[in-house]
Write a protein that holds these residues in place. Structure first.
Motif, short mmCIF file in Angstrom:
data_model
loop_
_atom_site.label_atom_id
_atom_site.label_comp_id
_atom_site.label_asym_id
_atom_site.label_seq_id
_atom_site.Cartn_x
_atom_site.Cartn_y
_atom_site.Cartn_z
N ARG A 125 55.58 10.91 16.95
CA ARG A 125 54.73 11.34 18.06
C ARG A 125 53.87 12.52 17.63
NH1 ARG A 125 56.62 13.12 24.20
NH2 ARG A 125 54.79 12.24 25.24
N VAL A 126 52.57 12.38 17.76
CA VAL A 126 51.64 13.45 17.40
C VAL A 126 51.42 14.34 18.62
CG1 VAL A 126 49.30 14.01 16.67
CG2 VAL A 126 50.51 12.08 15.63
N HIS A 127 51.64 15.63 18.44
CA HIS A 127 51.48 16.60 19.52
C HIS A 127 50.11 17.26 19.53
CE1 HIS A 127 55.73 16.28 20.46
NE2 HIS A 127 56.03 16.55 19.21
N PHE A 179 44.53 19.20 10.15
CA PHE A 179 45.95 19.46 10.33
C PHE A 179 46.44 18.74 11.57
CE2 PHE A 179 43.87 22.80 12.80
CZ PHE A 179 44.62 22.83 13.97
N LEU A 180 47.74 18.62 11.67
CA LEU A 180 48.35 18.10 12.89
C LEU A 180 49.78 18.60 12.98
CD1 LEU A 180 50.53 15.60 12.19
CD2 LEU A 180 48.44 14.32 11.84
N LEU A 181 50.33 18.46 14.18
CA LEU A 181 51.73 18.78 14.44
C LEU A 181 52.36 17.55 15.07
CD1 LEU A 181 53.62 21.34 14.27
CD2 LEU A 181 53.25 21.56 16.74
N ARG A 182 53.48 17.09 14.51
CA ARG A 182 54.12 15.89 15.02
C ARG A 182 55.62 16.08 15.09
NH1 ARG A 182 52.29 13.60 9.72
NH2 ARG A 182 54.07 13.66 8.31
N GLY A 183 56.22 15.32 15.97
CA GLY A 183 57.67 15.25 16.07
C GLY A 183 58.08 13.80 15.92
N GLY A 184 58.67 13.44 14.78
CA GLY A 184 58.93 12.04 14.50
C GLY A 184 57.61 11.30 14.36
N PRO A 211 43.75 6.65 19.19
CA PRO A 211 44.81 6.99 18.25
C PRO A 211 44.53 8.32 17.57
CG PRO A 211 44.15 4.69 18.02
CD PRO A 211 43.17 5.33 18.97
N ALA A 212 45.59 9.09 17.35
CA ALA A 212 45.43 10.43 16.80
C ALA A 212 44.80 10.39 15.43
CB ALA A 212 46.79 11.12 16.72
N ALA A 213 43.76 11.20 15.24
CA ALA A 213 43.12 11.29 13.94
C ALA A 213 44.04 12.02 12.98
CB ALA A 213 41.79 12.03 14.08
N GLY A 214 43.99 11.62 11.71
CA GLY A 214 44.75 12.32 10.69
C GLY A 214 46.23 12.06 10.71
#
Length: 334
Positions: free
Chosen positions: A323-325, A316-321, A182-185
């Motif tokens: 969903r983590v990119h 940091f992270l980048l997500r769309g809805g 699972p995506a951290a952060g």
């Protein structure tokens, strides 16, 4: 045809004759080198404008990787390179600036394959890019590229790493493999929302030289299994780093940017201009210049898209809805 274009064509021709995970796989020991030369100002300005970097005194942290990308493609399309370049997935990148490279530096670039490792989804190769100035290593990056296949142990039938000197549609695609965990952060607070235009891949391809067809148009992307064309993974990393440095909000490459609770903002400049302000440059100094970054590509960004940049402290992270990119962490100079 450019040197990068030649490498892409060579990769398309040679990939069907390579079998990832084959016995006795080893990496080429040679290195690809670009002799020392100053950075061309016009391409650098275009890159800064598209990614949102505002500091005129240093190169963007990601830029030497762009300069070295043609060398990496030349390396990975060699006949002696054991993995097929078609299908490689860019899974992670680490970048360290031992001192901030400057535009006037005459950088010598070297690219080599460092190690080949077994992965539960196939085989992963680590590719290193180094930048030297007057013999001093001032910058380096390490990238992981995954070749997916049925995994039954390490290359060559052993569990050991193979050292020495291994993309969908030619150049490595970012984040097209499922994440290992699972995506951290994922709970980081939203900082800015960016609407990415449909031509972002073509614009980044023009400034970076990476004109992989999966980034250019829906029709060419569908030829390689994508429903639409996708953003370059290295643009997403660069854009997040520019935001982490300046906190500029909308920034270049986006149609508009919205900070939660503040409405639409102009950020560091209007679309495609990337003009910085004194406040954003002083903000970067107050935060501390970013010295290194580790980023992991989780899922591709289909264009056009609306994405959210989220950050807290050095994560940091980048997500769309939902969903983590992309996820990442930075280390700053204090």
């Amino acid at each position: 045809m450019t040197a990068l274009g030649v490498s892409l064509l060579r990769g398309a021709v040679t990939s069907p004759f390579k079998r990832a995970g084959g016995p006795g796989a080893t990496l080429p020991t040679g290195r690809e080198v670009l002799p020392a030369a100053p950075t061309a100002p016009a391409p650098l300005a275009a890159y800064r404008a598209l990614c949102g970097f505002t500091d005129p005194e240093t190169l963007p942290l990601t830029y030497p990787h762009v300069l070295g990308f043609p060398l990496a493609m030349r390396l990975m399309t060699r006949r002696s390179f054991p993995l097929p370049v078609l299908g490689l997935v860019h899974t992670w990148i680490e970048i360290t600036a031992h001192r901030p490279p400057r535009p006037e530096d005459r950088l010598e670039l070297t690219v080599y394959a460092a190690e080949l490792t077994a992965h539960r989804r196939g085989t992963e190769v680590t590719v290193v890019t180094e930048a030297r100035c007057a013999g001093e290593t001032v910058w380096e990056s390490r990238s992981g590229y995954l070749s997916r296949h049925a995994a039954s142990g390490a290359p060559g039938g052993t569990a050991a790493r193979s050292r020495g000197a291994t993309v969908r549609a030619g150049a490595p695609a970012a984040g097209t493999a499922p994440p290992d965990a699972p995506a951290a952060g994922a709970g980081l607070p939203a900082v800015a929302e960016w609407r990415l235009p449909g031509d972002l891949g073509r614009r980044y391809g023009a400034v970076s030289g990476d004109r992989n067809p999966i980034h250019l148009h829906p029709l060419t992307a569908r030829l390689f299994g994508f429903p639409r064309h996708i953003a370059h993974g290295m643009w997403t990393v660069a854009r997040c780093l520019a935001e982490a440095e300046t906190g500029a909000g909308a920034g270049p490459g986006t149609e508009t940017g919205t900070r939660p609770g503040t409405g639409t903002g102009t950020g560091s400049g209007t679309t495609g201009t990337g003009t910085g302000s004194t406040s954003t440059e002083s903000g970067a100094r107050d935060r501390g210049r970013i010295r290194s970054v580790r980023a992991e590509f989780k899922a591709p960004v289909l264009l056009p898209a609306t994405v959210t940049y989220a950050a807290a402290a050095d994560a940091f992270l980048l997500r769309g809805g939902d969903r983590v990119h992309l996820t990442g962490t930075v280390v700053r100079q204090r």
